[in-house]
Enzyme design. Structure first.
Site, PDB file in Angstrom:
ATOM      1  N   GLY A  93       6.735   3.087  -8.153  1.00  0.00           N
ATOM      2  CA  GLY A  93       6.057   4.113  -7.878  1.00  0.00           C
ATOM      3  C   GLY A  93       4.677   4.258  -7.150  1.00  0.00           C
ATOM      4  CB  SER A  94       3.260   1.374  -4.673  1.00  0.00           C
ATOM      5  OG  SER A  94       2.895   0.419  -5.774  1.00  0.00           O
ATOM      6  CB  SER A 154      -8.079  -1.368   2.262  1.00  0.00           C
ATOM      7  OG  SER A 154      -6.991  -0.387   2.074  1.00  0.00           O
ATOM      8  CG  HIS A 190      -7.870  -5.885   7.163  1.00  0.00           C
ATOM      9  ND1 HIS A 190      -8.328  -7.067   6.447  1.00  0.00           N
ATOM     10  CD2 HIS A 190      -7.608  -5.343   6.428  1.00  0.00           C
ATOM     11  CE1 HIS A 190      -8.111  -6.952   5.274  1.00  0.00           C
ATOM     12  NE2 HIS A 190      -7.623  -5.852   4.980  1.00  0.00           N
TER      13      HIS A 190
END
Lengths: 425, 425
Positions: free
Chosen positions: B382-383, B215, B229
């Protein structure tokens, strides 16, 4: 249109004659909408601790208000008039009190007169008065700036007054918003309240409600002057048997770019004194609630050094809670104005301004990702978006992997944001 | 640490030797994570149109990946090597292909070799290749800048590579992120997929999954160069009987500050050509899906002039969908680079820059309020927050009641954002 608005700002300033206004002293103030996160109350409301959703809906009331058409406010001329006299006095005093507002009260003078003793009228006067006092105090400090005053109406009932100062000498963006809305709760809103513990018996499927509040976010230019946010609000629902459920919510919190311990102590101490007048248990409870609520979970940081936050407050009595809210509102200016005066001429470097911009980015993250009032407002069709998003800073910044050097002043405030401190004992 | 990072950027540039690299021509590219909003597919996946949640979970896969420790990537030296030869060739070709990546593949060369024919390996090579090609193309245009390359690992399995260029001559902030994660679906994620229509039969309560994607968000400095994007992703779940459910998702979309119709037509035409190679029904369907997905509901505006967006794509066959995704990925550079080259030296006024900053504010609003991948990532303990939020612009602005004058160029793009156009027929 942008230019037109700027023109209107100048007009607003002239109409207000703000520069010529005598100093707005420590008269009280109150305010608006913001949701809970963990609970607390004056006493037996303790048992309702977990009604977060309902409290949130209450908090979002002012956002709900943001429906309808924005109109230019006709600014009333103001006269010096001690508040106590106005509150105690008759119709003339009421009219004189209203003259100090930023615009005519949302409900109109006639309606306020006809139900003078009712809480909804007393609270509307309190939030209007707070808006006027805060706006005057800011405009007096920032002599080059003036407030845009937008009056808007909500088709279903009520409306609001949004006052915004933008790009002043001292304040980058300061918004003080009042809303007073009434009508019938939507089925969705009623369901939401029921699902969170509120027992609501509708009459013919309808639940008349009234919600009002004042909310404000003030972002100064100088990175040594912290951002303040406050809101105070009141919610009322009429049930099938004619009885009313009601509650108050609110809070005041500070977001510095750099930590100044003396300022944080002054801020918390002033709030604590306001709370202690009513019950010594309130400050510690609402201080913690504030730390819990303004938590940017994905960063593991609080938004700022906190203050107080409460919602769903419905005991020991309507009168006592109102008096408490009034004390909190009164504390806003003495909490904040001395800090602004102390630092608004501090010199700063471009690097310090940059750190402020990064912290502003975190402010945006909190408001758009977590703040329940904002989220609810954005999700409500027909909301007045500009009043909801006036809490966002004028400018913000996101740097990939920004992390201040160990032992820097930037790292020092992060420590406090990660591990809130007790500022007064 | 900020300074340290900047130092690392410079180091990254030297290691990469990007300035000396020959032009990255229109070789293909692909990408990452982003959720759906309305559906579409190649054919029979039509019947699964409403599996938004599952698609979303797929989209969020790369976000899920953002767990673990960021580490400095060791940059491989790159050699010129036509892709077709590499894909067709043996082990040496595979190794040479990997040398053009921004870092060693997440799964390691050994694993990729041992399951060379499997879709997860082919897709990992595609997303790594896309990352390398896009980063090289940007770095070649912006000769003063360089990419920071962070390799991070996910404790439960997999990891990712985040490449970020910040404060270049042409690009204000450009992030290209790859993630490849695997392990067992959490009960919550499995429930979410089931609740949205996915039939998942777990073996001993476990559902092995593999998710990967690339991404990217690229914010240029010049207000006449639009933001782009893109993201392309693949999801695989193994059921109790050993059979695999799989699907692809992705899209590419453009966000200009000012409307340039020629650019919008070029962008959409390039995407349409990529889609038409596979099925003439795809472009119109995915163009509409894109307009529907990138909708800032509270503003009544799209984020930009759209492009294509799809998710949950699992027909007519894995091979055909992969070929389609590969065509989309190949189209990224030819979509965008000519527009950058055309405008990156356009002169602009401070007022035009200001309008860009206001539009950046809307970009932040979309990403933080609506984007399901971002929301899911922020809510996942925890990302890797920095990889999720690298999509945010370096700077943004919010002005109260900003509204451009009628018939201005600012008003003109707003029209298109409020009422999307068909750019190609």
């Amino acid at each position: 249109m942008a230019r037109l608005l700027r023109g209107m700002c100048a007009l607003g300033a002239r109409e207000l004659g703000l520069g010529a206004e005598p100093r707005c002293c420590r008269s009280f103030s109150s305010g608006g909408w913001e949701p809970p996160g963990s609970p607390g109350s004056l006493g037996r409301a303790e048992s309702r601790r977990r009604r977060a959703g309902l409290a949130w809906a209450a908090g979002a009331a002012a956002v709900l208000a943001g429906l309808g058409l924005a109109q230019r406010a006709e600014m009333a001329r103001r006269q010096s008039q001690p508040r106590e006299e106005a509150e105690a006095g008759g119709e003339d005093e009421l009219a004189r009190r209203c003259e100090r507002f930023m615009a005519a009260p949302v409900s109109g003078l006639g309606a306020l007169r006809s139900r003078r003793g009712e809480m909804r009228s007393r609270m509307e006067l309190l939030i209007m008065e707070t808006q006027g006092q805060v706006c005057r105090a800011l405009a007096e400090l920032d002599r080059g700036a003036s407030f845009t005053v937008d009056r808007w109406e909500r088709k279903e009932g009520g409306g609001g007054i949004s006052c915004v100062l933008q790009n002043g000498e001292i304040f980058e963006k300061a918004g003080v918003n009042v809303s007073v809305v009434f009508g019938h709760l939507s089925e969705e809103a009623a369901q939401q309240m029921r699902s969170r513990g509120k027992m609501l018996k509708a009459k013919d499927g309808k639940l008349p409600f009234c919600a009002m509040g004042v909310s404000s976010v003030i972002h100064p230019k100088n990175p040594y002057v912290p951002t303040i946010h406050f809101n105070y609000r009141y919610f009322e629902i009429e049930e099938a048997d004619g009885s009313k459920q009601w509650w108050f919510g609110g809070g005041t919190d500070l977001t510095p770019t750099y930590l100044n311990e003396e300022d944080a102590v002054h801020f918390h101490k002033t709030l604590k004194e306001a709370c202690d007048q009513h019950n010594p248990e309130l400050y510690p409870k609402f201080k913690k609630w504030c730390d819990d609520y303004f938590y940017i979970k994905h960063r593991g940081e609080r938004r700022g050094v906190g203050g107080i936050f409460f919602d769903d407050l419905d005991s020991p009595s309507k009168e006592e809670v109102f008096q408490f809210v009034q004390s909190c509102a009164k504390a806003i200016l003495p909490c904040y104005i001395p800090i602004v005066k102390k630092h608004c001429h501090d010199t700063f470097t471009p690097e310090e301004k940059l750190w402020q911009q990064i912290r502003r980015g975190r402010y945006v993250e909190f408001n758009l990702v977590y703040d329940r009032g904002t989220k609810f407002g954005l999700a409500t069709p027909g909301s007045r978006i500009e009043s909801i998003l006036m809490s966002l800073p004028l400018t913000a910044r996101w740097e990939y992997m920004h992390s201040p050097p160990a032992n820097s002043r930037e790292a020092k405030i992060l420590e406090v944001l990660r591990q809130p401190k007790d500022w007064v004992h």
